[in-house]
Design a protein around this motif. Structure first.
Motif, PDB file in Angstrom:
ATOM      1  N   ILE A 144       0.852  -1.196   0.000  1.00 47.91           N
ATOM      2  CA  ILE A 144       0.000   0.000   0.000  1.00 47.91           C
ATOM      3  C   ILE A 144       0.888   1.247   0.000  1.00 47.91           C
ATOM      4  O   ILE A 144       0.759   2.117  -0.854  1.00 47.91           O
ATOM      5  CB  ILE A 144      -0.932   0.007   1.224  1.00 47.91           C
ATOM      6  N   VAL A 145       1.822   1.289   0.946  1.00 49.46           N
ATOM      7  CA  VAL A 145       2.655   2.492   1.111  1.00 49.46           C
ATOM      8  C   VAL A 145       3.500   2.776  -0.145  1.00 49.46           C
ATOM      9  O   VAL A 145       3.487   3.900  -0.662  1.00 49.46           O
ATOM     10  CB  VAL A 145       3.581   2.348   2.347  1.00 49.46           C
ATOM     11  N   GLY A 170      -1.619   2.408  -6.301  1.00 56.29           N
ATOM     12  CA  GLY A 170      -1.390   3.621  -5.525  1.00 56.29           C
ATOM     13  C   GLY A 170      -2.488   4.648  -5.713  1.00 56.29           C
ATOM     14  O   GLY A 170      -2.955   5.262  -4.745  1.00 56.29           O
ATOM     15  N   THR A 171      -2.906   4.824  -6.953  1.00 52.40           N
ATOM     16  CA  THR A 171      -3.961   5.800  -7.230  1.00 52.40           C
ATOM     17  C   THR A 171      -5.254   5.374  -6.539  1.00 52.40           C
ATOM     18  O   THR A 171      -5.956   6.185  -5.944  1.00 52.40           O
ATOM     19  CB  THR A 171      -4.192   5.900  -8.756  1.00 52.40           C
ATOM     20  N   TYR A 172      -5.522   4.076  -6.594  1.00 47.45           N
ATOM     21  CA  TYR A 172      -6.744   3.561  -5.980  1.00 47.45           C
ATOM     22  C   TYR A 172      -6.740   3.743  -4.449  1.00 47.45           C
ATOM     23  O   TYR A 172      -7.694   4.263  -3.880  1.00 47.45           O
ATOM     24  CB  TYR A 172      -6.925   2.085  -6.345  1.00 47.45           C
ATOM     25  N   VAL A 173      -5.636   3.349  -3.804  1.00 42.67           N
ATOM     26  CA  VAL A 173      -5.618   3.418  -2.330  1.00 42.67           C
ATOM     27  C   VAL A 173      -5.608   4.859  -1.821  1.00 42.67           C
ATOM     28  O   VAL A 173      -5.934   5.104  -0.657  1.00 42.67           O
ATOM     29  CB  VAL A 173      -4.455   2.629  -1.682  1.00 42.67           C
ATOM     30  N   LEU A 174      -5.241   5.797  -2.679  1.00 42.15           N
ATOM     31  CA  LEU A 174      -5.261   7.201  -2.255  1.00 42.15           C
ATOM     32  C   LEU A 174      -6.529   7.916  -2.714  1.00 42.15           C
ATOM     33  O   LEU A 174      -6.761   9.071  -2.379  1.00 42.15           O
ATOM     34  CB  LEU A 174      -4.042   7.954  -2.825  1.00 42.15           C
ATOM     35  N   TYR A 186     -11.321   5.775  -0.178  1.00 44.22           N
ATOM     36  CA  TYR A 186     -10.547   4.563   0.122  1.00 44.22           C
ATOM     37  C   TYR A 186      -9.309   4.827   0.968  1.00 44.22           C
ATOM     38  O   TYR A 186      -8.659   3.914   1.437  1.00 44.22           O
ATOM     39  CB  TYR A 186     -10.142   3.863  -1.186  1.00 44.22           C
ATOM     40  N   TYR A 187      -8.982   6.100   1.140  1.00 46.00           N
ATOM     41  CA  TYR A 187      -7.772   6.495   1.853  1.00 46.00           C
ATOM     42  C   TYR A 187      -7.682   5.860   3.242  1.00 46.00           C
ATOM     43  O   TYR A 187      -6.686   5.244   3.607  1.00 46.00           O
ATOM     44  CB  TYR A 187      -7.718   8.023   1.938  1.00 46.00           C
TER      45      TYR A 187
END
Lengths: 95, 485
Positions: B308-309, B359-363, B367-368
């Protein structure tokens, strides 16, 4: 949760990456297997944990707000795929 | 004289200082090796003419007081080098010629060395086998069909094949230590902030760290001393006095407490790795170290946290590649947005795209909290595991990787199985700690295996000392037969 093709196309649009229709299928499969792996984290109760935002025990340094670099326009433009004298050139934005 | 390129960096430096070999002879010997090793595909760019000039300059006015007097070095193609093409293994930077030099390479040159060429790597350092590079697979000199590890695969291959006397890589989740382990060489990921990130093509800025890859521990200490140091241009650079790692190297580890974490095991891990770990523990014990069982309970969550990070930071860092200011631009695209989308689609490879999308999705909005914030919290728990253990021990001892070098193509169809390669190396990056991969033995097939020493923050000297003592008492010798020329 699982990601469907539409969601993936939406995220690709956010990331400004065009995705071939033919590749959406395999991309969906790969990303879902990665998210399944990532979601192991949901096993952990983290309600009382502070998020780690920096691993350094120091705050960011501040510096004087003064110009210490510059007058390097040529160097900056040197690698541009398309330029016009002093400017980067992009496809027409305004009609 | 026997083949000088077989020697360690330290031996080579001694030979230059005592004038047994000139910088020019040395440089020509490496150029000859590189030219006969095209099969390994370790280099993206060579800078032979420039290296010959520098060697000539050194021999005319030698300064033997420097740490790296007249030493030619090849470096990972993730370090920006002034006026020399820097690709990061990507098509999107296939024509990028930096007008500046990274701090770390500048430090190396200021200590007397010069550039021999730029080494292949996984695209934007995203990979564990060097198979994501736009410039082709790199071959492990250990065997014809084997990957050299990644992402610093060109670095490990070139070092093990005597194409450079030492080298540097970058390590975001294991990219120095895993390739070192796969090639029977030494690799060190320093404490986050010890080596400047300025001028290194960014992948995940809270994890990226440059470090040495060498044949011996002494060489590793010399290189670390040469490349590290405070840099105003890196906002997370640690401001502290420079240490003399090579001068202070000691092989007495009597009384040191060494932690053995029970969680550093995976299902289906080859017995040989366990056996090697046991053998390693015995060596340390015989040297007077005290082994202490410890627990790092959140180890299994390190990789999911990392995925994720690291992609989140990568999606943000890689937003700069837009076809406007530098790098590749697509010929297609009627308007600006379409130009961006085509440029990034044609310029990035599949693995990089996957990670940008993760990365785009988790941010992304909504979803953040579920992903990025959650990962930052688990990262805290992982760091705390180490903090707790380091109240009881001086260093931690583990295997470097869950397997030896695998075959080209073996894991490319399954991203998660590729990611699992970094299971023992990733926790250290999340906690910002220094860790050293030591060559320790071979498996049944004769492929090298490494063991890892993890230190406290800024405790590089101690893990180097333990490594130094280990090296002297471990019978391992990297015997690579030259088959590629």
């Amino acid at each position: 949760m699982s990601l469907d093709k539409e969601k993936i196309k939406h995220v690709a649009r956010l990331a400004r990456i065009s995705v071939d229709e033919a590749k959406v299928e395999s991309l969906t499969k790969d990303l879902n297997s990665i998210f399944k792996f990532i979601e192991q984290l949901n096993e952990l109760d983290t309600d009382k944990v502070e998020p780690l935002t920096s691993i350094l025990n120091q705050s960011l340094r501040s510096r004087k707000d003064e110009v210490n670099d510059g007058k390097i326009r040529e160097k900056i433009l040197k690698n541009s795929p398309k330029k016009n004298e002093e400017f980067f050139v992009v496809p027409k934005v305004v009609e | 004289m026997t083949d000088i390129t077989n020697q360690s960096l330290n031996e080579i430096i001694e030979n230059v200082k005592t004038k047994k070999v000139s910088s020019m002879e040395l440089t020509k010997a490496y150029i000859k090796n590189i030219e006969s090793a095209k099969k390994l595909n370790a280099f993206v760019t060579t800078t032979f003419d420039q290296a010959i000039d520098k060697a000539k300059q050194f021999d005319n006015r030698p300064n033997f007081d420097q740490l790296l007097p007249g030493i030619p070095l090849a470096v990972k193609d993730l370090f920006c080098t002034e006026n020399t093409k820097t690709t990061a293994g990507s098509n999107i930077l296939n024509n990028f010629i930096p007008s500046y030099e990274s701090t770390v390479t500048k430090n190396l040159w200021n200590n007397g060395s010069f550039l021999l060429g730029k080494l292949n790597c996984d695209e934007f350092a995203m990979g564990s086998s060097n198979e994501t590079s736009h410039y082709g697979n790199v071959i492990n000199p250990v065997g014809d069909q084997l990957v050299p590890g990644g992402s610093s695969g060109g670095s490990s291959s070139a070092l093990a094949a005597n194409l450079t006397p030492a080298t540097i890589g970058t390590d975001t989740g294991g990219s120095i230590r895993q390739p070192a382990s796969f090639t029977g060489t030494v690799g060190l990921k320093p404490t986050y902030g010890l080596c400047s990130r300025w001028g290194i093509v960014a992948f995940a800025s809270s994890l990226d760290q440059a470090g040495p890859m060498t044949k011996t521990i002494k060489d590793c200490a010399i290189m670390l001393e040469s490349m590290s140091g405070f840099d105003e241009k890196d906002s997370t650079s640690i401001n502290k006095k420079k240490e003399k790692y090579s001068k202070n190297l000691k092989d007495n580890i009597k009384g040191l407490k060494i932690g053995i974490p029970k969680e550093y095991r995976v299902d289906n891990m080859p017995n040989e790795i366990d056996e090697l770990w046991e053998k390693g523990k015995k060596i340390l014990k015989d040297l007077g170290a005290q082994l202490i069982d410890i627990s790092l309970p959140h180890t299994k969550y390190a990789l999911p946290t990392y995925y994720i990070v690291a992609p989140a930071e990568a999606s943000s860092n890689l937003a700069r590649y837009d076809g406007v200011k530098y790098g590749y631009r697509s010929k297609q695209g009627k308007d600006l947005v379409e130009m961006y989308e085509k440029t990034r689609s044609e310029g990035f490879g599949d693995e990089v795209k996957r990670r940008i999308l993760i990365g785009t999705y988790v941010l992304s909005s909504g979803y953040y909290d579920a992903y990025y914030l959650k990962a930052q919290k688990v990262r805290q728990l992982i760091k705390k595991d180490f903090d707790d253990s380091f109240t009881k021990v001086d260093a931690i001892f583990t295997p470097s990787t869950p397997s030896s070098a695998f075959k080209i193509g073996e894991k490319t169809n399954d991203p998660v199985s590729m990611y699992l390669n970094d299971i023992f190396t990733v926790p250290v990056n999340l906690a910002g700690l220094p860790a050293l991969s030591l060559p320790a033995g071979v498996d049944k097939q004769g492929h090298p295996l490494g063991l890892q020493l993890i230190g406290k923050t800024l405790d590089e000297q101690k893990i180097l000392n333990i490594g130094f003592a280990f090296e002297k008492n471990c019978s391992f010798k990297n015997e690579i037969k030259k088959w590629w020329s």
